[in-house]
Design a protein around this motif. Structure first.
Motif, PDB file in Angstrom:
ATOM      1  N   CYS A 165      -6.815   9.823  -3.156  1.00 14.68           N
ATOM      2  CA  CYS A 165      -7.410  10.004  -4.485  1.00 14.68           C
ATOM      3  C   CYS A 165      -8.275  11.259  -4.524  1.00 14.68           C
ATOM      4  CB  CYS A 165      -8.252   8.776  -4.854  1.00 14.68           C
ATOM      5  SG  CYS A 165      -7.294   7.251  -4.977  1.00 14.68           S
ATOM      6  N   ILE A 207      -6.847   4.685   1.177  1.00 13.83           N
ATOM      7  CA  ILE A 207      -6.212   5.215  -0.027  1.00 13.83           C
ATOM      8  C   ILE A 207      -7.231   5.976  -0.871  1.00 13.83           C
ATOM      9  CG2 ILE A 207      -5.178   4.563  -2.234  1.00 13.83           C
ATOM     10  CD1 ILE A 207      -3.169   4.358  -0.050  1.00 13.83           C
ATOM     11  N   TRP A 209       0.812  -1.211   0.000  1.00 11.50           N
ATOM     12  CA  TRP A 209       0.000   0.000   0.000  1.00 11.50           C
ATOM     13  C   TRP A 209       0.850   1.268   0.000  1.00 11.50           C
ATOM     14  CZ3 TRP A 209      -4.490  -0.305  -1.839  1.00 11.50           C
ATOM     15  CH2 TRP A 209      -5.303  -1.413  -1.615  1.00 11.50           C
ATOM     16  N   ILE A 221       1.678   1.942  -3.610  1.00 14.22           N
ATOM     17  CA  ILE A 221       0.513   2.524  -4.297  1.00 14.22           C
ATOM     18  C   ILE A 221       0.296   3.964  -3.852  1.00 14.22           C
ATOM     19  CG2 ILE A 221      -2.005   2.371  -4.485  1.00 14.22           C
ATOM     20  CD1 ILE A 221      -1.672  -0.671  -4.376  1.00 14.22           C
ATOM     21  N   GLN A 222       0.403   4.208  -2.562  1.00 13.97           N
ATOM     22  CA  GLN A 222       0.233   5.557  -2.028  1.00 13.97           C
ATOM     23  C   GLN A 222       1.193   6.541  -2.691  1.00 13.97           C
ATOM     24  OE1 GLN A 222       1.700   6.007   1.923  1.00 13.97           O
ATOM     25  NE2 GLN A 222       0.471   7.803   2.377  1.00 13.97           N
ATOM     26  N   MET A 271      -4.049   4.006  -9.115  1.00 10.07           N
ATOM     27  CA  MET A 271      -4.005   2.945  -8.113  1.00 10.07           C
ATOM     28  C   MET A 271      -4.145   1.576  -8.766  1.00 10.07           C
ATOM     29  SD  MET A 271      -6.598   2.218  -4.905  1.00 10.07           S
ATOM     30  CE  MET A 271      -7.871   1.485  -5.961  1.00 10.07           C
ATOM     31  N   ILE A 309       0.599   7.279  -6.395  1.00  5.46           N
ATOM     32  CA  ILE A 309      -0.541   8.185  -6.589  1.00  5.46           C
ATOM     33  C   ILE A 309      -0.098   9.616  -6.308  1.00  5.46           C
ATOM     34  CG2 ILE A 309      -2.798   8.871  -5.690  1.00  5.46           C
ATOM     35  CD1 ILE A 309      -3.379   5.939  -5.136  1.00  5.46           C
ATOM     36  N   ASP A 365      -6.661   9.376 -10.200  1.00  2.65           N
ATOM     37  CA  ASP A 365      -5.913   8.779  -9.093  1.00  2.65           C
ATOM     38  C   ASP A 365      -6.359   7.336  -8.851  1.00  2.65           C
ATOM     39  OD1 ASP A 365      -4.485  11.087  -8.720  1.00  2.65           O
ATOM     40  OD2 ASP A 365      -5.803  11.871  -7.142  1.00  2.65           O
TER      41      ASP A 365
END
Length: 694
Positions: free
Chosen positions: A515, A510, A459, A462-463, A524, A466, A520
């Motif tokens: 987002c 998230i 995560w 991914i964070q 992801m 973004i 966004d």
């Protein structure tokens, strides 16, 4: 300049001003407690007394990363390099306080006065640490320069008096702090600034404060209550409140007790990481003049960020000290150096007039800060900012503002005092040049996953992609992530309700906080596809009804004003997820819990309102009682004046009576004298007449 100032977010100004304030408070305290045993001819040692200590109070993590990336700085994470501070304390005490003649309790030395607390342990705090593991014991004892030492300095400062909320979590070597009232420094209000302190750690444990869903959010309720107390003028009970929620068997004795010499690292030490040609000594620092409003604190835009307070390295000289975290050697004092007067070590049966020799015995913490940094998620988070650099920054900018020999000298910015914390990677280059997500140590990507909770790194990747779509993902880290999630991205793992809920909580977090638009969301899902995760998880969600329903439930409950839930479901469908928006939305467990929490919140708010009203009533009653006390005091004063006047009147009456008696006695005496004079006069006249007749 003003236009550049306006470009810097308020949160960044607040964080930098707070760091400058803490540095100023620490520096003044240490300089006020400089050792009196250091000879005056040791000018370098005296000049560097404070900066040598502040070398090991280090801002790490997001502060340095966001500063380098020109992102908004939010929280401040401070690591206390306890291992090196223990060595500094040991070396200093053995050098300047090992003889009985040098052990005066009046010596203001910060090392010595802190060490003396070991022998005034009325609560038996230190003795109780024998049952704890090293990381808990070293965090708790009262005679080391640990987090509690530094937090106590802050809490006792006049500017932060009753305005710093503190929550101690000994089992994690962690203290959460937040400024909960108005504190103005450098024309910036520091209210609501969060600061975390870490002095001890066990990198083998997955501590809650490393979790993306936890962090300082876990302490918001506590700090909110502290804010209410502070705003009401009621004293905050900070370090007295200890968070026990992480207490477990880890704080019990394990293989040697509190001060066992146990290695605290995740992999063998690399020889090349410790080799360094740079000198590890500070340049001489002259003492600055005190300035209550922050001295030379100023916000300076340089590549998008900065705040000036003298230069540490870079264009303004000094050279980057990549091995600041290299371990120092310990001094060994021979018995012949102690002299011939050892005291009686408490065995004397005679006179007690002489002070006994205090034996120097400071335990050295086994955990190295570099091991902590090696186990951070990404190399971009391994930048460090020792508070000693802020001291130099302030000193340099004071010289510039006061007029230096170089007329073209520009103020130093905060960008120039950030350093690389590790030799294994370059946080500065990875942030500013390469813009890449990679593990702190190449070839050890698996260690990064082992020391964090399941799916944490997933995560985090991914964070960040973004937040910063232009960043690259290191292929080795990507491959390691693919290997890692294959261990847990299985029907069996998601079949465990807690695992599934926690994973989807990350996803919701998230979607809600990272987002800001549909692009966004696509970023992801694109990152998930790149990590070869989408197909694997979509198959599980499509085959397992409980997982699919939980996914639908989570997405339909996302609360983001910039996103439409139907649009999110549509994007999931485009990626192969067999999810449909429910026609009739059945209240989910999350909604039921939300209702319960809302009801509980309303109840607590009602309770809070009643308590606040009660506090106001008590304050009014207190004001009334104070007025009555003042009135009674005035009556007492009036009564005292009356008594004084009566006493004075009595004395005057006595004096008057004595005077009247004196007058009466004088009148009687005068009458007798007059009669006697008359008799003499008659005799004289008779004698004169008789003589005349003759």
């Amino acid at each position: 300049m003003d236009e550049k100032l306006d470009e810097i977010p308020f949160e960044s100004k607040r964080a930098m001003a707070c760091a400058a304030l803490f540095t100023d408070i620490f520096q003044k305290y240490i300089e006020a407690h400089q050792c009196e045993n250091i000879p005056e001819q040791n000018k370098d040692e005296l000049d560097q007394f404070a900066t040598e200590i502040l070398d090991h109070v280090i801002i790490v993590g997001g502060f340095c990363r966001d500063l380098l990336l020109n992102r908004t700085i939010k929280d401040i994470d401070i690591i206390i390099n306890l291992r090196e501070l223990c060595k500094l304390q040991t070396n200093h005490l053995k050098k300047y306080h090992h003889k009985q003649a040098d052990q005066s309790r009046e010596n203001r030395c910060v090392y010595w006065q802190r060490y003396l607390q070991k022998f005034s342990d009325e609560s038996n705090l230190n003795e109780a640490q024998a049952q704890n593991q090293e990381m808990v014991a070293m965090h708790n004892v009262n005679y080391l320069l640990n987090s509690k030492f530094w937090v106590d300095i802050l809490r006792n400062d006049a500017l932060l008096d009753n305005k710093l909320s503190v929550r101690d979590v000994p089992d994690s070597g962690f203290i959460s702090a937040e400024i909960v009232n108005s504190v103005i420094y450098g024309n910036v209000n520091l209210d609501k600034q969060a600061i975390d302190f870490v002095d001890t750690f066990n990198i083998a444990d997955k501590h809650f404060n490393d979790d993306y869903l936890s962090g300082t959010v876990s302490f918001s309720l506590f700090h909110r209550k502290s804010r209410q107390l502070s705003m009401s003028g009621i004293l905050i009970d900070g370090l007295g409140r200890v968070d026990k929620r992480t207490a477990n068997d880890n704080n019990k004795m394990d293989g040697g007790g509190a001060f066992a010499d146990k290695p605290n690292k995740s992999r063998p030490e690399r020889e090349d990481a410790l080799d360094d040609d740079d000198d590890d000594e500070d340049d001489d620092i002259e003492e600055d003049e005190d300035d209550d409003d922050g001295g030379a604190l100023q916000i300076v835009s340089a590549n998008g960020a900065g705040a000036g307070t003298g230069g540490a390295h870079g264009a303004h000289g000094g050279g980057q000290r990549k091995q600041r975290l290299k371990s120092m050697a310990l001094i060994d004092v021979g018995i012949e150096e102690l002299g011939t007067d050892f005291g009686d070590f408490g065995l004397s049966k005679g006179t007690k007039s002489r002070q006994e020799l205090i034996v120097i015995s400071v335990p050295v913490y086994s955990g190295k800060v570099r091991y902590k940094l090696l186990n951070y998620d990404f190399s971009i988070n391994t930048g460090i900012l020792p508070l000693s650099n802020i001291v130099q920054l302030k000193h340099y900018n004071n010289q510039v503002s006061g007029g230096s020999d170089d007329d073209d000298a520009a103020p130093m910015t905060w960008l120039e005092i950030v350093e690389n914390g590790l030799g294994e990677c370059d946080a500065i280059e990875d942030c500013q040049t390469f813009k890449i997500l990679r593990a702190p140590e190449l070839g050890h990507e698996d260690c990064t996953f082992e020391v964090h909770p399941v799916s944490f790194i997933f995560w985090r990747i991914i964070q960040w992609l973004i937040r910063e779509p232009s960043f690259e993902l290191d292929q080795r880290l990507q491959n390691a992530q693919i290997v890692d999630f294959k261990k847990w991205c299985t029907p069996e793992w998601f079949g465990e309700r807690d695992n599934c809920e926690r994973f989807l909580q990350h996803m919701v977090r998230i979607l809600e906080e990272e987002c800001s638009n549909l692009n966004d969301v696509r970023q992801m899902l694109s990152t998930m596809k790149r990590l070869q995760f989408n197909d694997r998880f979509a198959n599980i969600a499509n085959q397992e009804q409980s997982v699919r329903h939980a996914l639908i439930d989570a997405v339909t409950n996302v609360q983001n004003e910039h996103l439409n839930n139907s649009a999110i479901i549509s994007e999931l469908q485009n990626c192969g997820y067999s999810v449909d928006e429910p026609l009739f939305k059945v209240p989910s467990k999350t909604e039921e819990e939300l209702k319960q929490m809302t009801s509980q919140k309303q109840y607590l708010e009602g309770e809070l309102e009643q308590r606040n009203k009660r506090i106001q009533d008590l304050e009014k009653q207190n004001d009334r009682l104070l007025k009555e006390i003042q009135y009674l005091q005035e009556l007492n004063q009036t009564s005292d004046r009356v008594k004084n006047l009566e006493a004075q009147n009595g004395r005057l009456l006595q004096e008057l009576q004595s005077l009247n008696e004196s007058k009466r006695d004088l009148a009687v005496t005068a009458n007798g004298t007059i009669d006697e004079l008359r008799s003499y006069l008659l005799q004289y006249q008779r004698a004169a007449m008789a003589k005349q007749n003759n």
